[in-house]
Design a protein around this motif. Structure first.
Motif, PDB file in Angstrom:
ATOM      1  N   GLN A   1       0.807  -1.164   0.104  1.00  0.00           N
ATOM      2  CA  GLN A   1       0.082   0.122  -0.049  1.00  0.00           C
ATOM      3  C   GLN A   1       0.920   1.127  -0.045  1.00  0.00           C
ATOM      4  O   GLN A   1       2.008   1.248   0.371  1.00  0.00           O
ATOM      5  CB  GLN A   1      -0.947  -0.060   1.349  1.00  0.00           C
ATOM      6  N   GLN A   2       0.180   2.386  -0.606  1.00  0.00           N
ATOM      7  CA  GLN A   2       0.815   3.762  -0.578  1.00  0.00           C
ATOM      8  C   GLN A   2      -0.028   4.450   0.550  1.00  0.00           C
ATOM      9  O   GLN A   2      -1.237   4.373   0.691  1.00  0.00           O
ATOM     10  CB  GLN A   2       0.562   4.414  -1.986  1.00  0.00           C
ATOM     11  N   GLY A   3       0.951   5.244   1.313  1.00  0.00           N
ATOM     12  CA  GLY A   3       0.098   6.115   2.289  1.00  0.00           C
ATOM     13  C   GLY A   3      -0.326   7.407   1.884  1.00  0.00           C
ATOM     14  O   GLY A   3       0.069   7.954   0.561  1.00  0.00           O
ATOM     15  N   THR A   4      -0.869   8.500   2.520  1.00  0.00           N
ATOM     16  CA  THR A   4      -1.422   9.544   1.918  1.00  0.00           C
ATOM     17  C   THR A   4      -0.280  10.867   2.417  1.00  0.00           C
ATOM     18  O   THR A   4       0.389  10.558   3.297  1.00  0.00           O
ATOM     19  CB  THR A   4      -2.835  10.076   2.525  1.00  0.00           C
ATOM     20  N   ILE A   5      -0.171  11.785   1.496  1.00  0.00           N
ATOM     21  CA  ILE A   5       0.790  12.856   1.949  1.00  0.00           C
ATOM     22  C   ILE A   5       0.019  13.995   2.385  1.00  0.00           C
ATOM     23  O   ILE A   5       0.415  14.947   2.843  1.00  0.00           O
ATOM     24  CB  ILE A   5       1.288  13.342   0.469  1.00  0.00           C
ATOM     25  N   ASP A   6      -1.327  13.700   2.665  1.00  0.00           N
ATOM     26  CA  ASP A   6      -2.184  14.908   3.306  1.00  0.00           C
ATOM     27  C   ASP A   6      -2.094  14.808   4.830  1.00  0.00           C
ATOM     28  O   ASP A   6      -2.110  16.078   5.324  1.00  0.00           O
ATOM     29  CB  ASP A   6      -3.599  14.793   2.888  1.00  0.00           C
ATOM     30  N   VAL A   7      -1.659  13.822   5.560  1.00  0.00           N
ATOM     31  CA  VAL A   7      -1.673  13.691   6.997  1.00  0.00           C
ATOM     32  C   VAL A   7      -0.531  12.854   7.441  1.00  0.00           C
ATOM     33  O   VAL A   7       0.070  11.831   6.471  1.00  0.00           O
ATOM     34  CB  VAL A   7      -3.075  12.917   7.681  1.00  0.00           C
ATOM     35  N   VAL A   8      -0.235  12.941   8.749  1.00  0.00           N
ATOM     36  CA  VAL A   8       0.784  12.336   9.039  1.00  0.00           C
ATOM     37  C   VAL A   8       0.523  11.250  10.290  1.00  0.00           C
ATOM     38  O   VAL A   8       1.311  10.408  10.623  1.00  0.00           O
ATOM     39  CB  VAL A   8       2.059  13.133   9.884  1.00  0.00           C
ATOM     40  N   ASN A   9      -0.866  11.271  10.704  1.00  0.00           N
ATOM     41  CA  ASN A   9      -1.379  10.292  11.576  1.00  0.00           C
ATOM     42  C   ASN A   9      -1.257   9.056  11.033  1.00  0.00           C
ATOM     43  O   ASN A   9      -1.515   8.601  10.073  1.00  0.00           O
ATOM     44  CB  ASN A   9      -2.948  10.867  11.712  1.00  0.00           C
ATOM     45  N   LYS A  10      -0.644   8.071  12.047  1.00  0.00           N
ATOM     46  CA  LYS A  10      -0.547   6.563  11.654  1.00  0.00           C
ATOM     47  C   LYS A  10      -1.757   5.855  11.503  1.00  0.00           C
ATOM     48  O   LYS A  10      -1.892   5.016  10.917  1.00  0.00           O
ATOM     49  CB  LYS A  10       0.293   6.111  12.704  1.00  0.00           C
ATOM     50  N   ARG A  11      -2.736   6.243  12.227  1.00  0.00           N
ATOM     51  CA  ARG A  11      -4.107   5.549  12.204  1.00  0.00           C
ATOM     52  C   ARG A  11      -4.461   5.804  10.722  1.00  0.00           C
ATOM     53  O   ARG A  11      -5.558   5.028  10.333  1.00  0.00           O
ATOM     54  CB  ARG A  11      -5.049   5.975  13.188  1.00  0.00           C
ATOM     55  N   ASP A  12      -4.212   6.903  10.035  1.00  0.00           N
ATOM     56  CA  ASP A  12      -4.826   6.926   8.576  1.00  0.00           C
ATOM     57  C   ASP A  12      -4.112   6.479   7.588  1.00  0.00           C
ATOM     58  O   ASP A  12      -4.497   6.177   6.506  1.00  0.00           O
ATOM     59  CB  ASP A  12      -5.000   8.569   8.587  1.00  0.00           C
ATOM     60  N   GLN A  13      -2.788   6.028   8.022  1.00  0.00           N
ATOM     61  CA  GLN A  13      -1.812   5.636   6.917  1.00  0.00           C
ATOM     62  C   GLN A  13      -1.673   4.092   6.807  1.00  0.00           C
ATOM     63  O   GLN A  13      -1.617   3.653   5.650  1.00  0.00           O
ATOM     64  CB  GLN A  13      -0.449   5.998   7.374  1.00  0.00           C
ATOM     65  N   PHE A  14      -2.023   3.347   7.777  1.00  0.00           N
ATOM     66  CA  PHE A  14      -1.967   1.859   7.581  1.00  0.00           C
ATOM     67  C   PHE A  14      -3.167   1.145   7.728  1.00  0.00           C
ATOM     68  O   PHE A  14      -4.030   1.161   8.691  1.00  0.00           O
ATOM     69  CB  PHE A  14      -0.965   1.303   9.050  1.00  0.00           C
ATOM     70  N   ALA A  15      -3.284   0.343   6.762  1.00  0.00           N
ATOM     71  CA  ALA A  15      -4.369  -0.544   6.615  1.00  0.00           C
ATOM     72  C   ALA A  15      -4.254  -1.804   6.857  1.00  0.00           C
ATOM     73  O   ALA A  15      -3.131  -2.247   6.679  1.00  0.00           O
ATOM     74  CB  ALA A  15      -5.022  -0.381   5.255  1.00  0.00           C
ATOM     75  N   ARG A  16      -5.302  -2.596   7.487  1.00  0.00           N
ATOM     76  CA  ARG A  16      -5.074  -4.012   8.070  1.00  0.00           C
ATOM     77  C   ARG A  16      -5.864  -4.808   6.956  1.00  0.00           C
ATOM     78  O   ARG A  16      -6.733  -4.548   6.551  1.00  0.00           O
ATOM     79  CB  ARG A  16      -5.524  -4.178   9.326  1.00  0.00           C
TER      80      ARG A  16
END
Length: 332
Positions: free
Chosen positions: A202-217
C-alpha cells in the motif's frame, strides 16, 4: 518426504519485523521458517518512521533465488506444481522520484505471480511516512512498477517475484480507502480460507501524518478481501493478491490479536501446526492519531505448538493485528 520451499530474502506486505532496532531490516525478521533472517544495508540509516519501512504491505516470506521449484510429485498424473519459478529484483527511488519500473529477467504469467520485497530508507525519507510506503503493480509480463506518494529521500527495494504453478490459484486486484473512508471490501471468487493467504502492498497519503490514517489491515473471507484503518484522513491505496492451494500443499490458519495500551506482546490459540514448516504473514492497524512507529510496527511468529505470538517494540495505545500462519504439508 517433507518439502518446504526455500523462500528468498524477502518480504512483507503485511509485515516484516526489524527486531534489533536501529537500521531497518532488508529482509525482516518475521519470515519464520524456523530461523529469523535479517539483512541491514550498511549505507542506510534509520529514522523513527523508517522502523516501518519493511512493514508497509504486509507479508513475510523468504524465497528461492531464480530457477524452478517443483513442489509437486512428478509424473503421477494428479500432481501439480505449486511454484514454477522465482526471480529477484533490486531497485530504488531517489529524491524526487515517486515511481520506478523494473524489467524482469524473464517473462512471466502476470496472473500467477506475487511480488515480495523489503525496503530500507535514508533519514530524509523518514520526514514523512508517505515517502516510505511503497506499492507495486505487475504492469505486464516483463515489468513491475513500484510507486510511492511522497518523493523525499531514497528508498531501496529488494525482493523476489514468485510465479505460482497449476497447484495454486492466484486472484489479484486493487483497493482504495478514500478520504473519510475507513473500510474497503473487495469481492473475490469463492475460496477455501483454510488454504489461502493474502499478500498486499500500500501507499500512504501525503495529506496527513497520523499513523491511524496511514496503515490498513487486510483480512480474508470466503468471498471478500477487506481492508480497514483506524482513521479516515487522506487516501490510502494498494494492490493485493490471494494465493489458494488447489491440492493441499499448504494450509492456513488466521488469528486476530489486540495489543492493548501497555501491552507489547500477546499470543492467540490456533490449531496444531508444524513449526518447522510454517511461515507468518501479518498486518496491523491502530486507532491512535499520533504515535511513534515502534508502537505499531511489530511481528508475528511461532509460540507454543498451538500459539501465534505477535509483539511490538513499544506499547503506547492499542494495535490490532491480523496474522496468517501458512504451513506446508507432507508431500510424499
Amino acid at each position: 518426504m517433507r518439502i518446504l520451499p526455500t523462500l528468498l530474502l524477502v518480504v512483507s506486505s503485511g509485515c516484516i519485523s526489524s527486531p534489533g532496532g536501529g537500521a531497518v531490516d532488508a529482509a525482516g525478521g518475521g519470515a519464520d521458517l524456523g530461523t529469523e533472517v535479517g539483512v541491514t544495508p550498511r549505507d542506510m540509516e534509520a529514522s523513527e518512521d523508517t522502523d516501518l519501512v519493511a512493514d508497509i504491505g504486509r507479508t513475510d516470506m523468504q524465497l528461492d533465488q531464480g530457477g524452478s521449484v517443483d513442489l509437486g510429485i512428478p509424473d503421477q498424473g494428479v500432481a501439480r506444481r505449486l511454484v514454477n519459478s522465482t526471480q529477484t529484483f533490486l531497485t530504488q527511488m531517489g529524491p524526487g522520484m515517486t515511481s520506478v519500473n523494473v524489467t524482469l529477467s524473464h517473462t512471466i504469467n502476470e496472473n500467477q505471480v506475487v511480488p515480495f520485497f523489503s525496503k530500507s530508507a535514508d533519514p530524509e525519507a523518514g520526514v514523512h511516512i508517505s515517502n516510505l510506503m511503497v506499492d507495486v503493480a505487475v504492469q505486464d509480463s516483463e515489468t513491475l512498477v513500484f510507486s510511492r506518494r511522497g518523493g523525499q529521500g531514497t528508498v531501496k527495494i529488494e525482493g523476489s517475484l514468485v510465479e505460482f504453478g497449476d497447484g495454486a490459484r492466484v486472484q489479484r486486484g486493487v483497493f482504495e480507502l478514500g478520504a473519510s473512508e475507513t473500510v474497503d471490501s473487495r469481492m473475490v471468487d469463492t475460496l477455501d480460507t483454510s488454504r489461502a493467504f493474502l499478500v498486499f502492498w500500500q501507499q500512504g497519503t501525503i495529506d496527513v501524518v497520523n499513523k491511524r490514517d496511514q496503515f490498513a489491515r487486510g483480512t480474508l473471507g470466503t468471498q471478500v478481501v477487506e481492508f480497514d484503518r483506524g482513521g479516515g484522513g487522506g487516501a490510502v491505496s494498494g494492490h493485493y493478491w490471494v494465493v489458494e492451494s488447489l491440492n493441499d500443499q499448504f494450509s492456513v490458519q488466521q488469528a486476530n490479536l489486540e495489543l492493548a495500551n501497555g501491552v507489547d506482546e500477546m499470543s492467540a490459540m490456533v490449531g496444531p501446526y508444524d513449526r518447522a514448516n510454517t511461515f507468518f504473514l501479518w498486518s496491523a492497524r491502530t486507532n491512535l492519531a499520533q504515535t511513534a512507529p515502534r508502537n505499531i510496527h511489530g511481528h508475528c511468529t511461532t509460540g507454543a505448538v498451538r500459539e501465534v505470538v505477535c509483539a511490538r517494540r513499544a506499547s503506547n495505545g492499542s494495535v490490532q493485528f491480523h496474522a496468517q500462519a501458512v504451513t506446508f504439508g507432507d508431500m510424499t
